[in-house]
Scaffold this active site. Sequence first.
Site, PDB file in Angstrom:
ATOM      1  N   ASN A  54     -31.904 -48.993  42.783  1.00 26.44           N
ATOM      2  CA  ASN A  54     -30.998 -49.400  41.709  1.00 26.44           C
ATOM      3  C   ASN A  54     -30.116 -50.496  42.288  1.00 26.44           C
ATOM      4  O   ASN A  54     -29.230 -50.226  43.116  1.00 26.44           O
ATOM      5  CB  ASN A  54     -30.149 -48.222  41.217  1.00 26.44           C
ATOM      6  CG  ASN A  54     -29.185 -48.632  40.118  1.00 26.44           C
ATOM      7  OD1 ASN A  54     -28.616 -49.716  40.133  1.00 26.44           O
ATOM      8  ND2 ASN A  54     -28.966 -47.743  39.156  1.00 26.44           N
ATOM      9  N   GLU A  89     -31.619 -51.056  36.821  1.00 29.59           N
ATOM     10  CA  GLU A  89     -30.349 -51.709  36.486  1.00 29.59           C
ATOM     11  C   GLU A  89     -30.353 -53.171  36.937  1.00 29.59           C
ATOM     12  O   GLU A  89     -29.450 -53.652  37.608  1.00 29.59           O
ATOM     13  CB  GLU A  89     -29.159 -50.947  37.086  1.00 29.59           C
ATOM     14  CG  GLU A  89     -27.890 -51.120  36.276  1.00 29.59           C
ATOM     15  CD  GLU A  89     -26.745 -50.205  36.688  1.00 29.59           C
ATOM     16  OE1 GLU A  89     -25.675 -50.337  36.062  1.00 29.59           O
ATOM     17  OE2 GLU A  89     -26.904 -49.374  37.608  1.00 29.59           O
ATOM     18  N   TYR A 112     -34.892 -45.591  34.769  1.00 28.84           N
ATOM     19  CA  TYR A 112     -33.441 -45.599  34.912  1.00 28.84           C
ATOM     20  C   TYR A 112     -32.897 -44.665  33.830  1.00 28.84           C
ATOM     21  O   TYR A 112     -32.772 -45.035  32.670  1.00 28.84           O
ATOM     22  CB  TYR A 112     -32.903 -47.030  34.761  1.00 28.84           C
ATOM     23  CG  TYR A 112     -31.396 -47.136  34.800  1.00 28.84           C
ATOM     24  CD1 TYR A 112     -30.644 -46.369  35.668  1.00 28.84           C
ATOM     25  CD2 TYR A 112     -30.732 -48.033  33.957  1.00 28.84           C
ATOM     26  CE1 TYR A 112     -29.265 -46.482  35.709  1.00 28.84           C
ATOM     27  CE2 TYR A 112     -29.360 -48.162  33.992  1.00 28.84           C
ATOM     28  CZ  TYR A 112     -28.630 -47.383  34.869  1.00 28.84           C
ATOM     29  OH  TYR A 112     -27.253 -47.481  34.901  1.00 28.84           O
ATOM     30  N   ASP A 115     -24.237 -50.413  44.899  1.00 33.18           N
ATOM     31  CA  ASP A 115     -23.595 -49.120  45.144  1.00 33.18           C
ATOM     32  C   ASP A 115     -24.632 -48.026  45.376  1.00 33.18           C
ATOM     33  O   ASP A 115     -24.279 -46.910  45.780  1.00 33.18           O
ATOM     34  CB  ASP A 115     -22.649 -48.747  43.994  1.00 33.18           C
ATOM     35  CG  ASP A 115     -23.292 -48.821  42.624  1.00 33.18           C
ATOM     36  OD1 ASP A 115     -24.431 -49.326  42.510  1.00 33.18           O
ATOM     37  OD2 ASP A 115     -22.644 -48.389  41.648  1.00 33.18           O
ATOM     38  N   ASN A 145     -29.912 -40.214  37.820  1.00 32.80           N
ATOM     39  CA  ASN A 145     -28.528 -39.957  37.402  1.00 32.80           C
ATOM     40  C   ASN A 145     -28.165 -38.477  37.411  1.00 32.80           C
ATOM     41  O   ASN A 145     -27.426 -38.008  36.534  1.00 32.80           O
ATOM     42  CB  ASN A 145     -28.262 -40.582  36.020  1.00 32.80           C
ATOM     43  CG  ASN A 145     -27.489 -41.888  36.141  1.00 32.80           C
ATOM     44  OD1 ASN A 145     -26.554 -42.003  36.923  1.00 32.80           O
ATOM     45  ND2 ASN A 145     -27.895 -42.882  35.364  1.00 32.80           N
ATOM     46  N   ASP A 202     -33.509 -44.114  39.446  1.00 32.00           N
ATOM     47  CA  ASP A 202     -32.179 -43.523  39.357  1.00 32.00           C
ATOM     48  C   ASP A 202     -32.210 -42.483  38.239  1.00 32.00           C
ATOM     49  O   ASP A 202     -32.178 -42.832  37.066  1.00 32.00           O
ATOM     50  CB  ASP A 202     -31.154 -44.625  39.071  1.00 32.00           C
ATOM     51  CG  ASP A 202     -29.748 -44.097  38.882  1.00 32.00           C
ATOM     52  OD1 ASP A 202     -29.546 -42.873  38.974  1.00 32.00           O
ATOM     53  OD2 ASP A 202     -28.845 -44.921  38.633  1.00 32.00           O
TER      54      ASP A 202
END
Length: 259
Positions: free
Chosen positions: A7, A35, A105, A241, A146, A144
Amino acid sequence: MKLVSWNVNGLRSCVNKGFLDYFAEAGADVFCLQETKLQDGQIELELGDEYAQYWNYAEKKGYSGTAVFTRLKPLSVRYGIEEDREPEGRILTLEFDEFYLVNVYTPNAKRDLSRLPYRLEWEDRFRGYLQELDAVKPVLACGDLNVAHREIDIKNWRSNRGNSGFTDEEREKMTRLLNAGFTDTFRHFYPERNDAFTWWSNMPKVRERNVGWRIDYFVASDRIVPLLIDAGIDAHVLGSDHCPITLQLQDRLESSSNG
């Protein structure tokens, strides 16, 4: 065979922070991004003739988006869970001879959990989609997701319980996915490794102190787990990040296709 997932939280920004150096160093056969935050024509990446590039752009500018760069020639490419391109650009599926690769994602539930109902509905559709693919040939899904699945996957689990990405509901959906015939490849190799994280808040000193979450995954059909060689987290790589994650597996998956 080596796969990488990252990501990048805005590919244009990540390119300015060393993305291409890492891409060259990684030498992946398949490199998946989440992303990307791009629209068509906003970037030209010189990755060499050996890599084909596939992009799923979100309709909303500067938001979401996925991409796959591959040395392996796909038999087909699908944008979204359904046949038509979905508006947030969250899924790319590449079909290869012996497996499906799904780059995803997953939607964030948002800090106030206002998107949690949509997130949970997404999880059910996504799990069903992977099961449909898995009925045809093995699946490698990455990206990702999440969610920090277990307490070991988040530094401060007590204070974060119930927060977006660590709600009981999101964690249960991940459990249901794994119980549906899939394996969290990192935990397959490193079931009790502590402090193995893939995302850190941008607050000061958080990444330096490794106060993170493991929310990026390679998930594999159970029947090809014996063909996996290793799974890794390149936590030293900056530029986003999130950090990149890796999966190494045998070059040929033929023995899995009949299982």
